[in-house]
Design an enzyme around this catalytic site. Structure first.
Site, PDB file in Angstrom:
ATOM      1  CE  LYS A 290     -21.912  26.340  72.506  1.00  0.00           C
ATOM      2  NZ  LYS A 290     -22.316  26.126  73.913  1.00  0.00           N
TER       3      LYS A 290
ATOM      4  CB  SER B 151     -24.912  28.995  74.554  1.00  0.00           C
ATOM      5  OG  SER B 151     -24.056  27.921  74.901  1.00  0.00           O
TER       6      SER B 151
ATOM      7  CB  SER C 150     -24.886  25.642  76.828  1.00  0.00           C
ATOM      8  OG  SER C 150     -25.117  26.947  77.300  1.00  0.00           O
TER       9      SER C 150
END
Lengths: 515, 102, 509
Positions: A80, A155, A179
């Site tokens: 990420k 997210s 997330s």
């Protein structure tokens, strides 16, 4: 062959790599090809590593020399974009960090490299991890592999979509309020938010320091556990890192798969995490899981956590407050974007112009909200009160865990919604995190895994298991048992039923027929 | 705290100044509306935050986490300045701190 | 700015107003690494030299790079507790760090990690003594830990100051240096002694940190920095005045002068019917004045909140007891002990205390000088030069250098006069005393043959004097000695020359 490789789990790849049936270069190339093939549609990646094959070659080299390697050595992993990587840009999905290459690796990234895993690229995310849809990324949204018109969650939508689209078997995510778990839910994948302090935050671009936790994203519970084993454990560079020795999570998952039964496990259904506001198809699948678990020997108890109804409110005070301070460092002095106002200006004006141009609307909204929550005269009513709610949430968990070994709930109230559906209504977007936020406030671990498709839209619904702090292993064992039972019912993995999963199988059998 | 928690444009402008963001007039107006709705919804924390409840700032309670006083590796000057939007020699360069009127 | 500053006569100011003081003293700790990062500490003995090159002593933490996290230096905690104890403070059973949020380019994260409502030490007391022997007790409100900021260089202005600069440059070497900020309660009742009290207080803090060995404590280098709060209360009004905070006061002498200046300035304004602006003021060593800085306003909303990246500090009773047992003796006891050990008269000792040179002399003696020599150098030649230059004596040379110098005199390698030249060289930065001796070629001529040659020549040139010496008029030798010393450019031991002159006068008979 290549299609076959990308459809395999990390555990399966690990076996083939260890038996030298395939090389890491082959595995990595297959995934790079897959990314080249599908990522223009999915847009899970912000950056694909130019050094992936080199790292794969090194892993193969080490294996040839007979080095004792981690089970995941040679397996590709996506990272990420919230994590610092010294060889790839690290932007946290923000314009203000466009092109920034940190002079250091996050601890978890260093651990991937040390295990000779192959970092394959950086995945998309809502800007600074603020959002539940990736629509707040400065670099465009990621699409849900199940339906390109829909959000992949956020997210960490990029990591979840990359895994769901078979672009990579494993990815790292960060979970501040869901997330990792909410994207897992809406993409039919597995994601784990470890106990706070279980995985180092050093090098993770901070959103809310007291809530953030790095964790694994995968297609199976065992894969998540294998990756957790690589990244977990004490890091002296993170003061909040726990010092205990952790058991092997992979062993826990394997034990869960072998057990096939949930005898002796007390599962607590949280009254406040269901019912009103939860989509019918999500609630229906959840009921089926409860029945399945009960049949498998689990004792189902109902628990109540009254303060959970204040959790979102507390979360949306604590997070913006900490974020407003954490994001102050983006000031155009030492790194990142600099925007000079027309005609120049003082350093103060340059900072303000840079932050105006470099931050998206959701980031600005939360910074202003957090600044307000901390400002003189409001601190006690807002931030102070929110910290007290946090105590109440912890107490609710404590009493729930007296009655149950693990808590069980849907991960998200709905399946994947359409792009734009909640973009203009921030409050509605925030409500998507209702089931995941309590675990972050209390620091307890939460595992998200698929529980089937909602009847009304045919989209994946996610299940969440929560354990007391430090009992992450329990989540992997029970999670793996449930996954095994569910897949037995489905006749395979849920992802195999996704459009991309089906297409992949079709190509494989076509090729099989040809050969 | 039962009254409405509206944030007017002037307050938003002040907060933006504290947060060093040069918001436009339109953004200020829009935010003042949105934030008022959000604050209305989250202000309910004070309903249960009674004086007898202690505050929790860390989810897992630890204390006395220290590091031994041993110097480690530093960044090289080039690494340190690698992300600098502007530099002069080996220092980071910024615009004048005070405006002309001062 | 400063041209129009009107000052009231100091005595008159005190007649009309009662001065109220308060101090915030920042002490840079000399730990090997920084407060929250393992970067070497430029405020340590080892780090000072390396810190000359900008941005060489930084890690991602010092630069506030995204993703970096602070970890507390254990030694900084121990030093802070020791300092708290030496200040007579209570040590908090639990204290924590907080973020102080404000934007400034020298502050890498745009928040400073400090302590707010839970400092590590609170409620202490420091006794100070003035030159005339009167003593005061200064109440300490708190001592808390925090991190220092980077250093700004202002470019393009005429003066190198922030005003009128075209741009500024930032060096983050100092960012993250451990600091303890010591905050006093309001100090009243000092009356006309306010400036002396200010100086004596800062001097006492300096003595304490030096005795503890926790800071380099060189004010001219910013290891010890004083912000002086001054306000005036009109006599009989019972009302507190508006205070100003004077920063950048970096010598003991300046502390005294700055407080005196602010009293005179504020008195003139108040007497003229004006009002004092609550503001930060900057002290200018060169002009001896303060100038206005940033006004304090409602905009100073630091939004303090507990630092989520760090955990509470909860020192055990055992640790506190251990550190308390290791504390150096209290100042009064120490003074008594030193006075006896050194054998100084009351007057000599008072002289040392008043010149704030106790620690320097102690360290000089520890480095091998005799107490008498140490006192003579510090309160004599070094103090004279410091006075002339308007700086603190301690900023000129180190005790080790003075001890070395003194030993060179004792061993006869230098005469007093030569030693003063060597001192000049050391102060000018030419190196250690031995190096200066070497570079300047200042060694005493101890080679008798060279002296005898010069003496014989002088005696031969002045036969009348030779006669007088032979005739028993020993004082006449002075002329010959003078001549020889001149020939030797002072690099001879006069006593030895005298011996040799008398010897030669006899032997030439």
């Amino acid at each position: 062959m290549a299609e076959e490789l990308v459809a395999l789990s990390a555990a399966e790849l690990s076996e083939k790599l260890q038996s030298k049936e395939v090389s890491s270069v082959e595995v990595t190339q297959a995934h790079l090809d897959r990314i080249a093939e599908v990522d223009s549609q999915v847009h899970a990646f912000l950056h694909v590593s130019a050094d992936a094959l080199k790292a794969a070659g090194e892993a193969d080299g080490a294996r040839k020399l007979g080095a004792k390697l981690n089970p995941l050595a040679g397996v590709p992993v996506a990272i990420k974009d919230v994590l610092c990587t010294s060889d790839m840009p690290s932007t946290a999905g923000s314009r203000i960090l466009e092109g920034w290459i940190p002079p250091y690796d996050a601890t978890v990234v260093a651990r991937l490299r040390k295990a000779r895993m192959v970092p394959i690229g950086k995945t998309n995310m809502d800007e600074f991890a603020m959002g539940s849809s990736t629509e707040h990324s400065a670099y465009g949204s990621t699409r849900n592999p199940w339906d390109f018109e829909r959000i992949p969650g956020g997210s960490g939508g990029g990591s979840a979509a990359a895994v769901a689209a078979f672009e990579v078997p494993l990815a790292l995510g960060s979970d501040t309020g869901g997330s990792i778990r909410q994207p897992a839910a809406v993409t039919g994948t597995v994601g784990m938010k470890p106990t706070y302090g279980g995985v180092s935050r050093y090098g993770a671009i901070a959103l809310a320091s007291s809530l953030d936790q790095i964790g694994p994203v995968a297609r199976t519970v065992l894969d998540a556990a294998l990756l957790h084993d690589v990244i977990g454990g004490h890091d002296p560079r993170d003061s909040t890192s726990l010092t205990e020795d952790w058991p092997s999570f992979a062993e826990a998952a394997k034990a869960g798969i072998a057990a096939g039964s949930l005898k002796g496990v007390r599962l607590g259904v949280v009254r406040e995490l269901g019912g009103e506001g939860f989509q019918t198809g999500v609630s229906a699948r959840f009921q089926e899981v409860i029945e399945l678990a009960s049949k498998a020997g689990a004792e189902i108890v109902e628990v109540s956590a009254p303060s959970f109804s204040y959790a979102i409110a507390a979360y949306y005070l604590i997070l913006p407050a900490e974020a407003s301070s954490n994001l102050a460092k983006f000031d155009s002095v030492r790194f990142g974007l600099r925007v000079n106002p027309p005609g120049g200006g003082t350093v103060e004006q340059v900072m303000a112009a840079t932050r105006e141009a470099g931050f998206g609307p959701e980031v600005k909204r939360r910074i202003i909200l957090g600044t307000y929550a901390l400002s003189a005269g409001y601190y006690d009513a807002y931030y102070g009160s929110a910290q007290k709610v946090r105590t109440l949430v912890q107490r609710d968990f404590a009493s729930a865990f007296e009655k149950a070994d693990l808590l069980i709930s849907p991960s998200a109230p709905t399946t994947a919604f359409k792009f734009g559906e909640k973009l203009e209504d921030p409050l509605a977007m925030y409500l998507n995190d209702v089931a995941t936020i309590p675990a972050n406030l209390a620091g307890v671990p939460g595992l998200g895994l698929p529980m089937g498709l909602a009847a009304e839209d045919g989209l994946p619904a996610g299940l969440q298991l929560m354990a007391p702090a430090r009992q992450d292993a329990k989540l992997y064992s029970v999670g793996a048992t449930l996954e095994t039972l569910l897949e037995a019912n489905w006749g395979g993995s849920l992802l195999a039923r996704s459009p991309m999963g089906k297409a992949l199988r079709a190509t494989e059998s076509e090729k099989g027929a040809q050969s | 705290m039962s009254e409405s928690h509206s944030l007017d444009s002037e307050q938003v402008a002040h907060l933006a100044e504290l947060a060093r963001i040069a918001l436009t007039e339109d953004e200020i107006k829009k935010l003042s509306g949105e934030l008022s709705v959000i604050i209305d919804a989250i202000a309910k924390v004070s309903e249960v935050a009674t004086p007898d409840v202690p505050a929790t700032s860390h989810p897992i309670a630890l204390q006395n986490v220290f590091r031994p006083d041993v110097p480690g590796k530093t960044l090289t000057v080039e690494q340190a300045l690698s992300g600098a939007p502007e530099r002069e020699g080996d220092r980071f360069k910024v615009s004048a701190i005070l405006g002309e009127e001062q | 700015m400063s041209e129009q500053t009107e000052l009231m006569d100091f005595d008159k100011a005190i007649e009309l107003f009662e001065p109220v003081l308060g101090f915030e003293v920042h002490v840079e700790l000399n730990t090997k690494s920084k407060m929250f990062s393992d970067a070497p500490n430029p405020a340590s003995a080892e780090g000072e030299a390396a810190a000359q090159e900008p941005n060489t002593m930084v890690t991602p933490v010092c630069l506030g790079l995204p993703g970096s996290l602070p970890v507390v230096n254990e030694q900084a905690i121990r030093f802070s507790i020791s300092l708290g104890l030496a200040l007579g403070c209570e040590i908090a059973p639990s204290s924590r760090f907080a973020r102080k949020n404000y934007f400034y380019p020298d502050l890498a994260k745009n928040y400073q990690i400090s302590q707010y409502d839970e400092p590590i030490a609170h409620d202490g007391e420091v006794s100070i003594e003035l030159a005339d022997g009167r003593s005061f007790r200064i109440q300490i409100e708190r001592a808390h830990m925090e991190e220092d900021a980077g250093k700004l260089t202002h470019v393009g202005g005429s003066t190198g100051r922030i005003q009128g600069a075209d741009h500024s440059l930032v060096d983050y070497n100092r960012a993250g240096v451990p600091l303890v900020e010591i905050v006093t309660k309001m100090i009243t009742g000092t009356e006309g002694s306010a400036p002396e009290v200010a100086r004596a207080y800062v001097s006492a803090i300096r003595d304490i940190v030096l005795a503890l060995g926790i800071s380099q404590a060189r004010m001219e280098r910013g290891n010890l920095r004083c912000d002086a709060n001054v306000s005036l209360s009109p006599r009989g009004s019972g009302k507190l005045g508006t205070r100003t905070e004077t920063k950048n006061v970096n010598s003991l002498r300046s502390v005294e002068r700055a407080v005196r200046f602010e009293i005179q300035r504020q008195a003139a304004i108040l007497h003229g019917g004006g009002t004092i602006v609550q503001e930060t003021r900057h002290w200018h060593e060169d002009t001896g004045m303060t100038s206005p800085g940033r006004p304090k306003s409602d905009a100073d909303d630091y939004r303090y909140f507990p630092e989520p990246d760090l955990l509470p500090v909860e020192p055990s009773k055992e640790l506190i007891d251990e550190l308390r047992a290791a504390l150096p003796e209290p100042p009064a006891v120490r003074r008594k002990r030193l006075k006896e050990a050194w054998g100084f008269t009351d007057l000599e000792f008072q002289d040392v205390v008043n010149s704030d040179l106790l620690v320097e002399i102690e360290q000089t003696v520890a480095a091998g000088a005799t107490p008498a020599a140490a006192r003579k150098w510090w309160t004599g030649e070094i103090a004279r030069i410091a006075n002339a230059d308007g700086v603190d004596a301690a900023s000129l040379v180190t005790p080790a250098q003075v001890a070395e110098l003194s030993k060179l005199v004792d061993s006869g390698e230098l005469t007093d006069r030569l030693a003063r030249q060597v001192l000049e060289g050391v102060i000018a930065g030419e190196g250690s005393p031995a190096e200066v001796v070497q570079k300047r070629g200042l060694k005493v001529v101890s080679d008798d043959s060279a002296l005898i040659a010069a003496i014989d020549k002088a005696l031969a040139d002045q036969p009348d004097i030779l006669e007088k010496i032979r005739g028993g008029k020993v004082q006449a030798a002075g002329a010959i000695i003078g001549e020889v010393m001149k020939q030797m450019r002072g690099q001879a031991d006069a006593a030895r020359v005298r011996e040799l002159v008398l010897e030669r006068a006899e032997s030439l008979r």
